[in-house]
Write a protein that holds these residues in place. Structure first.
Motif, PDB file in Angstrom:
ATOM      1  N   PRO A   1       0.812  -1.217   0.000  1.00 22.80           N
ATOM      2  CA  PRO A   1       0.000   0.000   0.000  1.00 22.80           C
ATOM      3  C   PRO A   1       0.849   1.271   0.000  1.00 22.80           C
ATOM      4  N   ARG A   2       1.627   1.427  -1.060  1.00 23.46           N
ATOM      5  CA  ARG A   2       2.465   2.603  -1.245  1.00 23.46           C
ATOM      6  C   ARG A   2       2.316   3.084  -2.683  1.00 23.46           C
ATOM      7  N   MET A   3       2.749   4.308  -2.953  1.00 23.20           N
ATOM      8  CA  MET A   3       2.575   4.882  -4.277  1.00 23.20           C
ATOM      9  C   MET A   3       3.401   4.147  -5.335  1.00 23.20           C
ATOM     10  N   GLU A 245      -4.392   7.196  -5.843  1.00 25.74           N
ATOM     11  CA  GLU A 245      -4.501   8.527  -5.232  1.00 25.74           C
ATOM     12  C   GLU A 245      -4.162   8.468  -3.747  1.00 25.74           C
ATOM     13  N   ASN A 246      -3.510   7.358  -3.331  1.00 22.29           N
ATOM     14  CA  ASN A 246      -3.043   7.156  -1.951  1.00 22.29           C
ATOM     15  C   ASN A 246      -4.209   6.995  -0.974  1.00 22.29           C
ATOM     16  N   THR A 247      -5.162   6.170  -1.389  1.00 22.91           N
ATOM     17  CA  THR A 247      -6.292   5.814  -0.531  1.00 22.91           C
ATOM     18  C   THR A 247      -6.317   4.309  -0.328  1.00 22.91           C
ATOM     19  N   LEU A 248      -6.411   3.880   0.909  1.00 27.46           N
ATOM     20  CA  LEU A 248      -6.498   2.459   1.240  1.00 27.46           C
ATOM     21  C   LEU A 248      -7.933   2.137   1.632  1.00 27.46           C
ATOM     22  N   SER A 249      -8.480   1.073   1.045  1.00 28.93           N
ATOM     23  CA  SER A 249      -9.866   0.673   1.307  1.00 28.93           C
ATOM     24  C   SER A 249      -9.896  -0.733   1.887  1.00 28.93           C
ATOM     25  N   THR A 250     -10.851  -0.973   2.772  1.00 33.89           N
ATOM     26  CA  THR A 250     -11.133  -2.320   3.240  1.00 33.89           C
ATOM     27  C   THR A 250     -12.625  -2.583   3.068  1.00 33.89           C
ATOM     28  N   GLY A 255     -20.368  -5.830   3.821  1.00 33.43           N
ATOM     29  CA  GLY A 255     -20.484  -4.839   2.759  1.00 33.43           C
ATOM     30  C   GLY A 255     -20.126  -3.433   3.182  1.00 33.43           C
ATOM     31  N   ILE A 256     -19.413  -3.301   4.313  1.00 30.66           N
ATOM     32  CA  ILE A 256     -18.945  -1.982   4.741  1.00 30.66           C
ATOM     33  C   ILE A 256     -17.605  -1.707   4.072  1.00 30.66           C
ATOM     34  N   LYS A 257     -17.568  -0.658   3.264  1.00 30.68           N
ATOM     35  CA  LYS A 257     -16.338  -0.265   2.589  1.00 30.68           C
ATOM     36  C   LYS A 257     -15.790   0.983   3.269  1.00 30.68           C
ATOM     37  N   LEU A 258     -14.707   0.792   3.990  1.00 33.79           N
ATOM     38  CA  LEU A 258     -14.075   1.899   4.708  1.00 33.79           C
ATOM     39  C   LEU A 258     -12.854   2.351   3.921  1.00 33.79           C
ATOM     40  N   GLN A 259     -12.726   3.661   3.763  1.00 34.58           N
ATOM     41  CA  GLN A 259     -11.614   4.223   2.999  1.00 34.58           C
ATOM     42  C   GLN A 259     -10.883   5.268   3.825  1.00 34.58           C
ATOM     43  N   TYR A 260      -9.549   5.192   3.747  1.00 36.21           N
ATOM     44  CA  TYR A 260      -8.730   6.190   4.447  1.00 36.21           C
ATOM     45  C   TYR A 260      -7.786   6.829   3.437  1.00 36.21           C
ATOM     46  N   SER A 261      -7.896   8.156   3.308  1.00 36.37           N
ATOM     47  CA  SER A 261      -7.024   8.905   2.408  1.00 36.37           C
ATOM     48  C   SER A 261      -5.794   9.362   3.179  1.00 36.37           C
ATOM     49  N   PHE A 262      -4.628   8.857   2.788  1.00 33.03           N
ATOM     50  CA  PHE A 262      -3.385   9.290   3.427  1.00 33.03           C
ATOM     51  C   PHE A 262      -2.942  10.648   2.894  1.00 33.03           C
ATOM     52  N   LYS A 263      -3.509  11.049   1.772  1.00 25.90           N
ATOM     53  CA  LYS A 263      -3.216  12.375   1.226  1.00 25.90           C
ATOM     54  C   LYS A 263      -3.896  13.447   2.050  1.00 25.90           C
ATOM     55  N   TYR A 264      -5.163  13.204   2.428  1.00 27.98           N
ATOM     56  CA  TYR A 264      -5.943  14.215   3.146  1.00 27.98           C
ATOM     57  C   TYR A 264      -6.152  13.877   4.615  1.00 27.98           C
ATOM     58  N   LYS A 265      -5.660  12.686   5.049  1.00 32.78           N
ATOM     59  CA  LYS A 265      -5.824  12.253   6.448  1.00 32.78           C
ATOM     60  C   LYS A 265      -7.304  12.216   6.840  1.00 32.78           C
ATOM     61  N   LYS A 266      -8.112  11.672   5.954  1.00 41.13           N
ATOM     62  CA  LYS A 266      -9.547  11.597   6.195  1.00 41.13           C
ATOM     63  C   LYS A 266     -10.042  10.170   6.014  1.00 41.13           C
ATOM     64  N   CYS A 267     -11.129   9.861   6.725  1.00 37.29           N
ATOM     65  CA  CYS A 267     -11.723   8.529   6.671  1.00 37.29           C
ATOM     66  C   CYS A 267     -13.222   8.655   6.391  1.00 37.29           C
ATOM     67  N   TRP A 268     -13.755   7.737   5.582  1.00 36.55           N
ATOM     68  CA  TRP A 268     -15.193   7.710   5.325  1.00 36.55           C
ATOM     69  C   TRP A 268     -15.614   6.273   5.004  1.00 36.55           C
ATOM     70  N   VAL A 269     -16.922   6.051   4.928  1.00 33.22           N
ATOM     71  CA  VAL A 269     -17.479   4.716   4.760  1.00 33.22           C
ATOM     72  C   VAL A 269     -18.604   4.751   3.729  1.00 33.22           C
ATOM     73  N   TYR A 270     -18.714   3.665   2.959  1.00 37.28           N
ATOM     74  CA  TYR A 270     -19.892   3.402   2.128  1.00 37.28           C
ATOM     75  C   TYR A 270     -20.500   2.078   2.574  1.00 37.28           C
TER      76      TYR A 270
END
Length: 326
Positions: A1-3, A245-250, A255-270
């Motif tokens: 999980p690196r660029m 774009e430097n985002t890691l998803s699990t 069916g919970i898709k959690l995403q963390y943007s290392f570029k913006y240091k933000k987390c969200w879920v779908y």
């Protein structure tokens, strides 16, 4: 999980399916485009694939229409089928198609399902239709040679393709929505695989252990991050996806898709079950365990991969564990 993609390194020695099949298998790969651009050539070579054919090594001069870095798909496929017919059994053969890749070459009116070829999505659909015809030719060639009943055929893609389903999201390498990631995966061999549909999240890394189990080839499951789909219950809780774009998803089984943007240091879920088109971002707060697993994967995966690669290159055990016959 690196660029930077680990798999494209010249010193990538992590075992592949070809490694675990062993040298008794004749092995080759055909790819109409440059191997160093579109394929991890070092990894494939180090894995034991004996023949690698790409843009510069294929005995084909004709280029794909309006695609400077691809040979003609029809001629490339014919070369592949000829090589399959000449292969001694058992063999491990891979054909990687370029036709569904940007800029979606136009192979002429006979391939058209949609006639307005100025639209990229129409050329894309036309090429998917052409790919279906190529798959049919592969099955016909295997059947004619009497090998179909002794061959496992795997059909999948390396990534999805976006056409503006979300604002600014085109092709496959800009965002981490499902249209960028999701691909079909079909395994065909009726003698081994009864008809079945997998309806929980899986990943490309599951293909290798599934095939090895089907062929009764031993391997150490503790050294494989994928899981065999012969199991009724998998060990893992999430699959992991990484975007350019430097985002890691699990993605969880629920069916919970959690995403963390290392570029913006933000987390969200779908919530993919309730919102499969990923239109509504939700808070990560109710999913603290999954968020922690995502960050731990980012922290440790690179180091684990580096250490495993060194042990594989030196043919040493990995913390006392190794695959049989290696």
């Amino acid at each position: 999980p690196r660029m930077r993609m680990f798999s494209t390194r010249k010193d990538a020695f992590v075992p592949s399916l070809a490694t675990l099949l062993g040298r008794v298998y004749e092995s080759f790969l055909v790819n109409p485009s440059p191997l160093k651009w579109f394929f991890p050539r070092g990894f494939l070579h180090n894995s034991g694939l004996r023949e690698l054919y790409g843009y510069h090594s294929l005995p084909i001069k004709k280029k794909a229409p309006n695609a400077a870095w691809s040979r003609d798909e029809r001629e490339s496929l014919q070369f592949f089928l000829k090589r399959v017919r000449a292969a001694k059994e058992p063999f491990f053969a891979t054909y990687w198609s370029f036709i569904a890749h940007w800029p979606y070459p136009d192979y002429g009116p006979k391939t058209h399902v949609f006639h307005n070829t100025r639209r990229s999505i129409h050329r894309y659909y036309n090429n998917l239709s052409l790919m279906d015809q190529n798959i049919k030719k592969l099955f016909e060639a295997l059947k004619k040679s009497g090998r179909l009943e002794r061959t496992i055929v795997v059909i999948t893609g390396d990534h999805g393709e976006a056409f503006g389903q979300h604002r600014g999201n085109w092709a496959h390498s800009r965002r981490s929505y499902n249209e960028n990631y999701q691909v079909p995966a079909l395994i065909y061999q009726p003698k081994l695989f009864a008809p079945r549909v997998i309806n929980f999240p899986t990943s490309h890394i599951d293909i290798m252990p599934t095939l090895l189990d089907a062929m009764h080839i031993p391997y150490n499951p503790n050294l494989v991050q994928g899981e065999s789909l012969w199991q009724t219950r998998l060990r893992r809780r999430y699959i992991f996806l990484y975007g350019n774009e430097n985002t890691l998803s699990t993605v969880s089984y629920a069916g919970i898709k959690l995403q963390y943007s290392f570029k913006y240091k933000k987390c969200w879920v779908y919530n993919l079950k309730e919102d499969p088109l990923e239109k509504q971002r939700l808070s990560c707060r109710p999913h603290s365990v999954q968020r922690r697993a995502t960050l731990l994967f980012h922290r440790y995966q690179y180091n684990i991969l580096e250490q495993y690669n060194r042990s594989s290159r030196g043919r040493h055990s990995f913390f006392g564990a190794k695959h049989p016959k290696l």
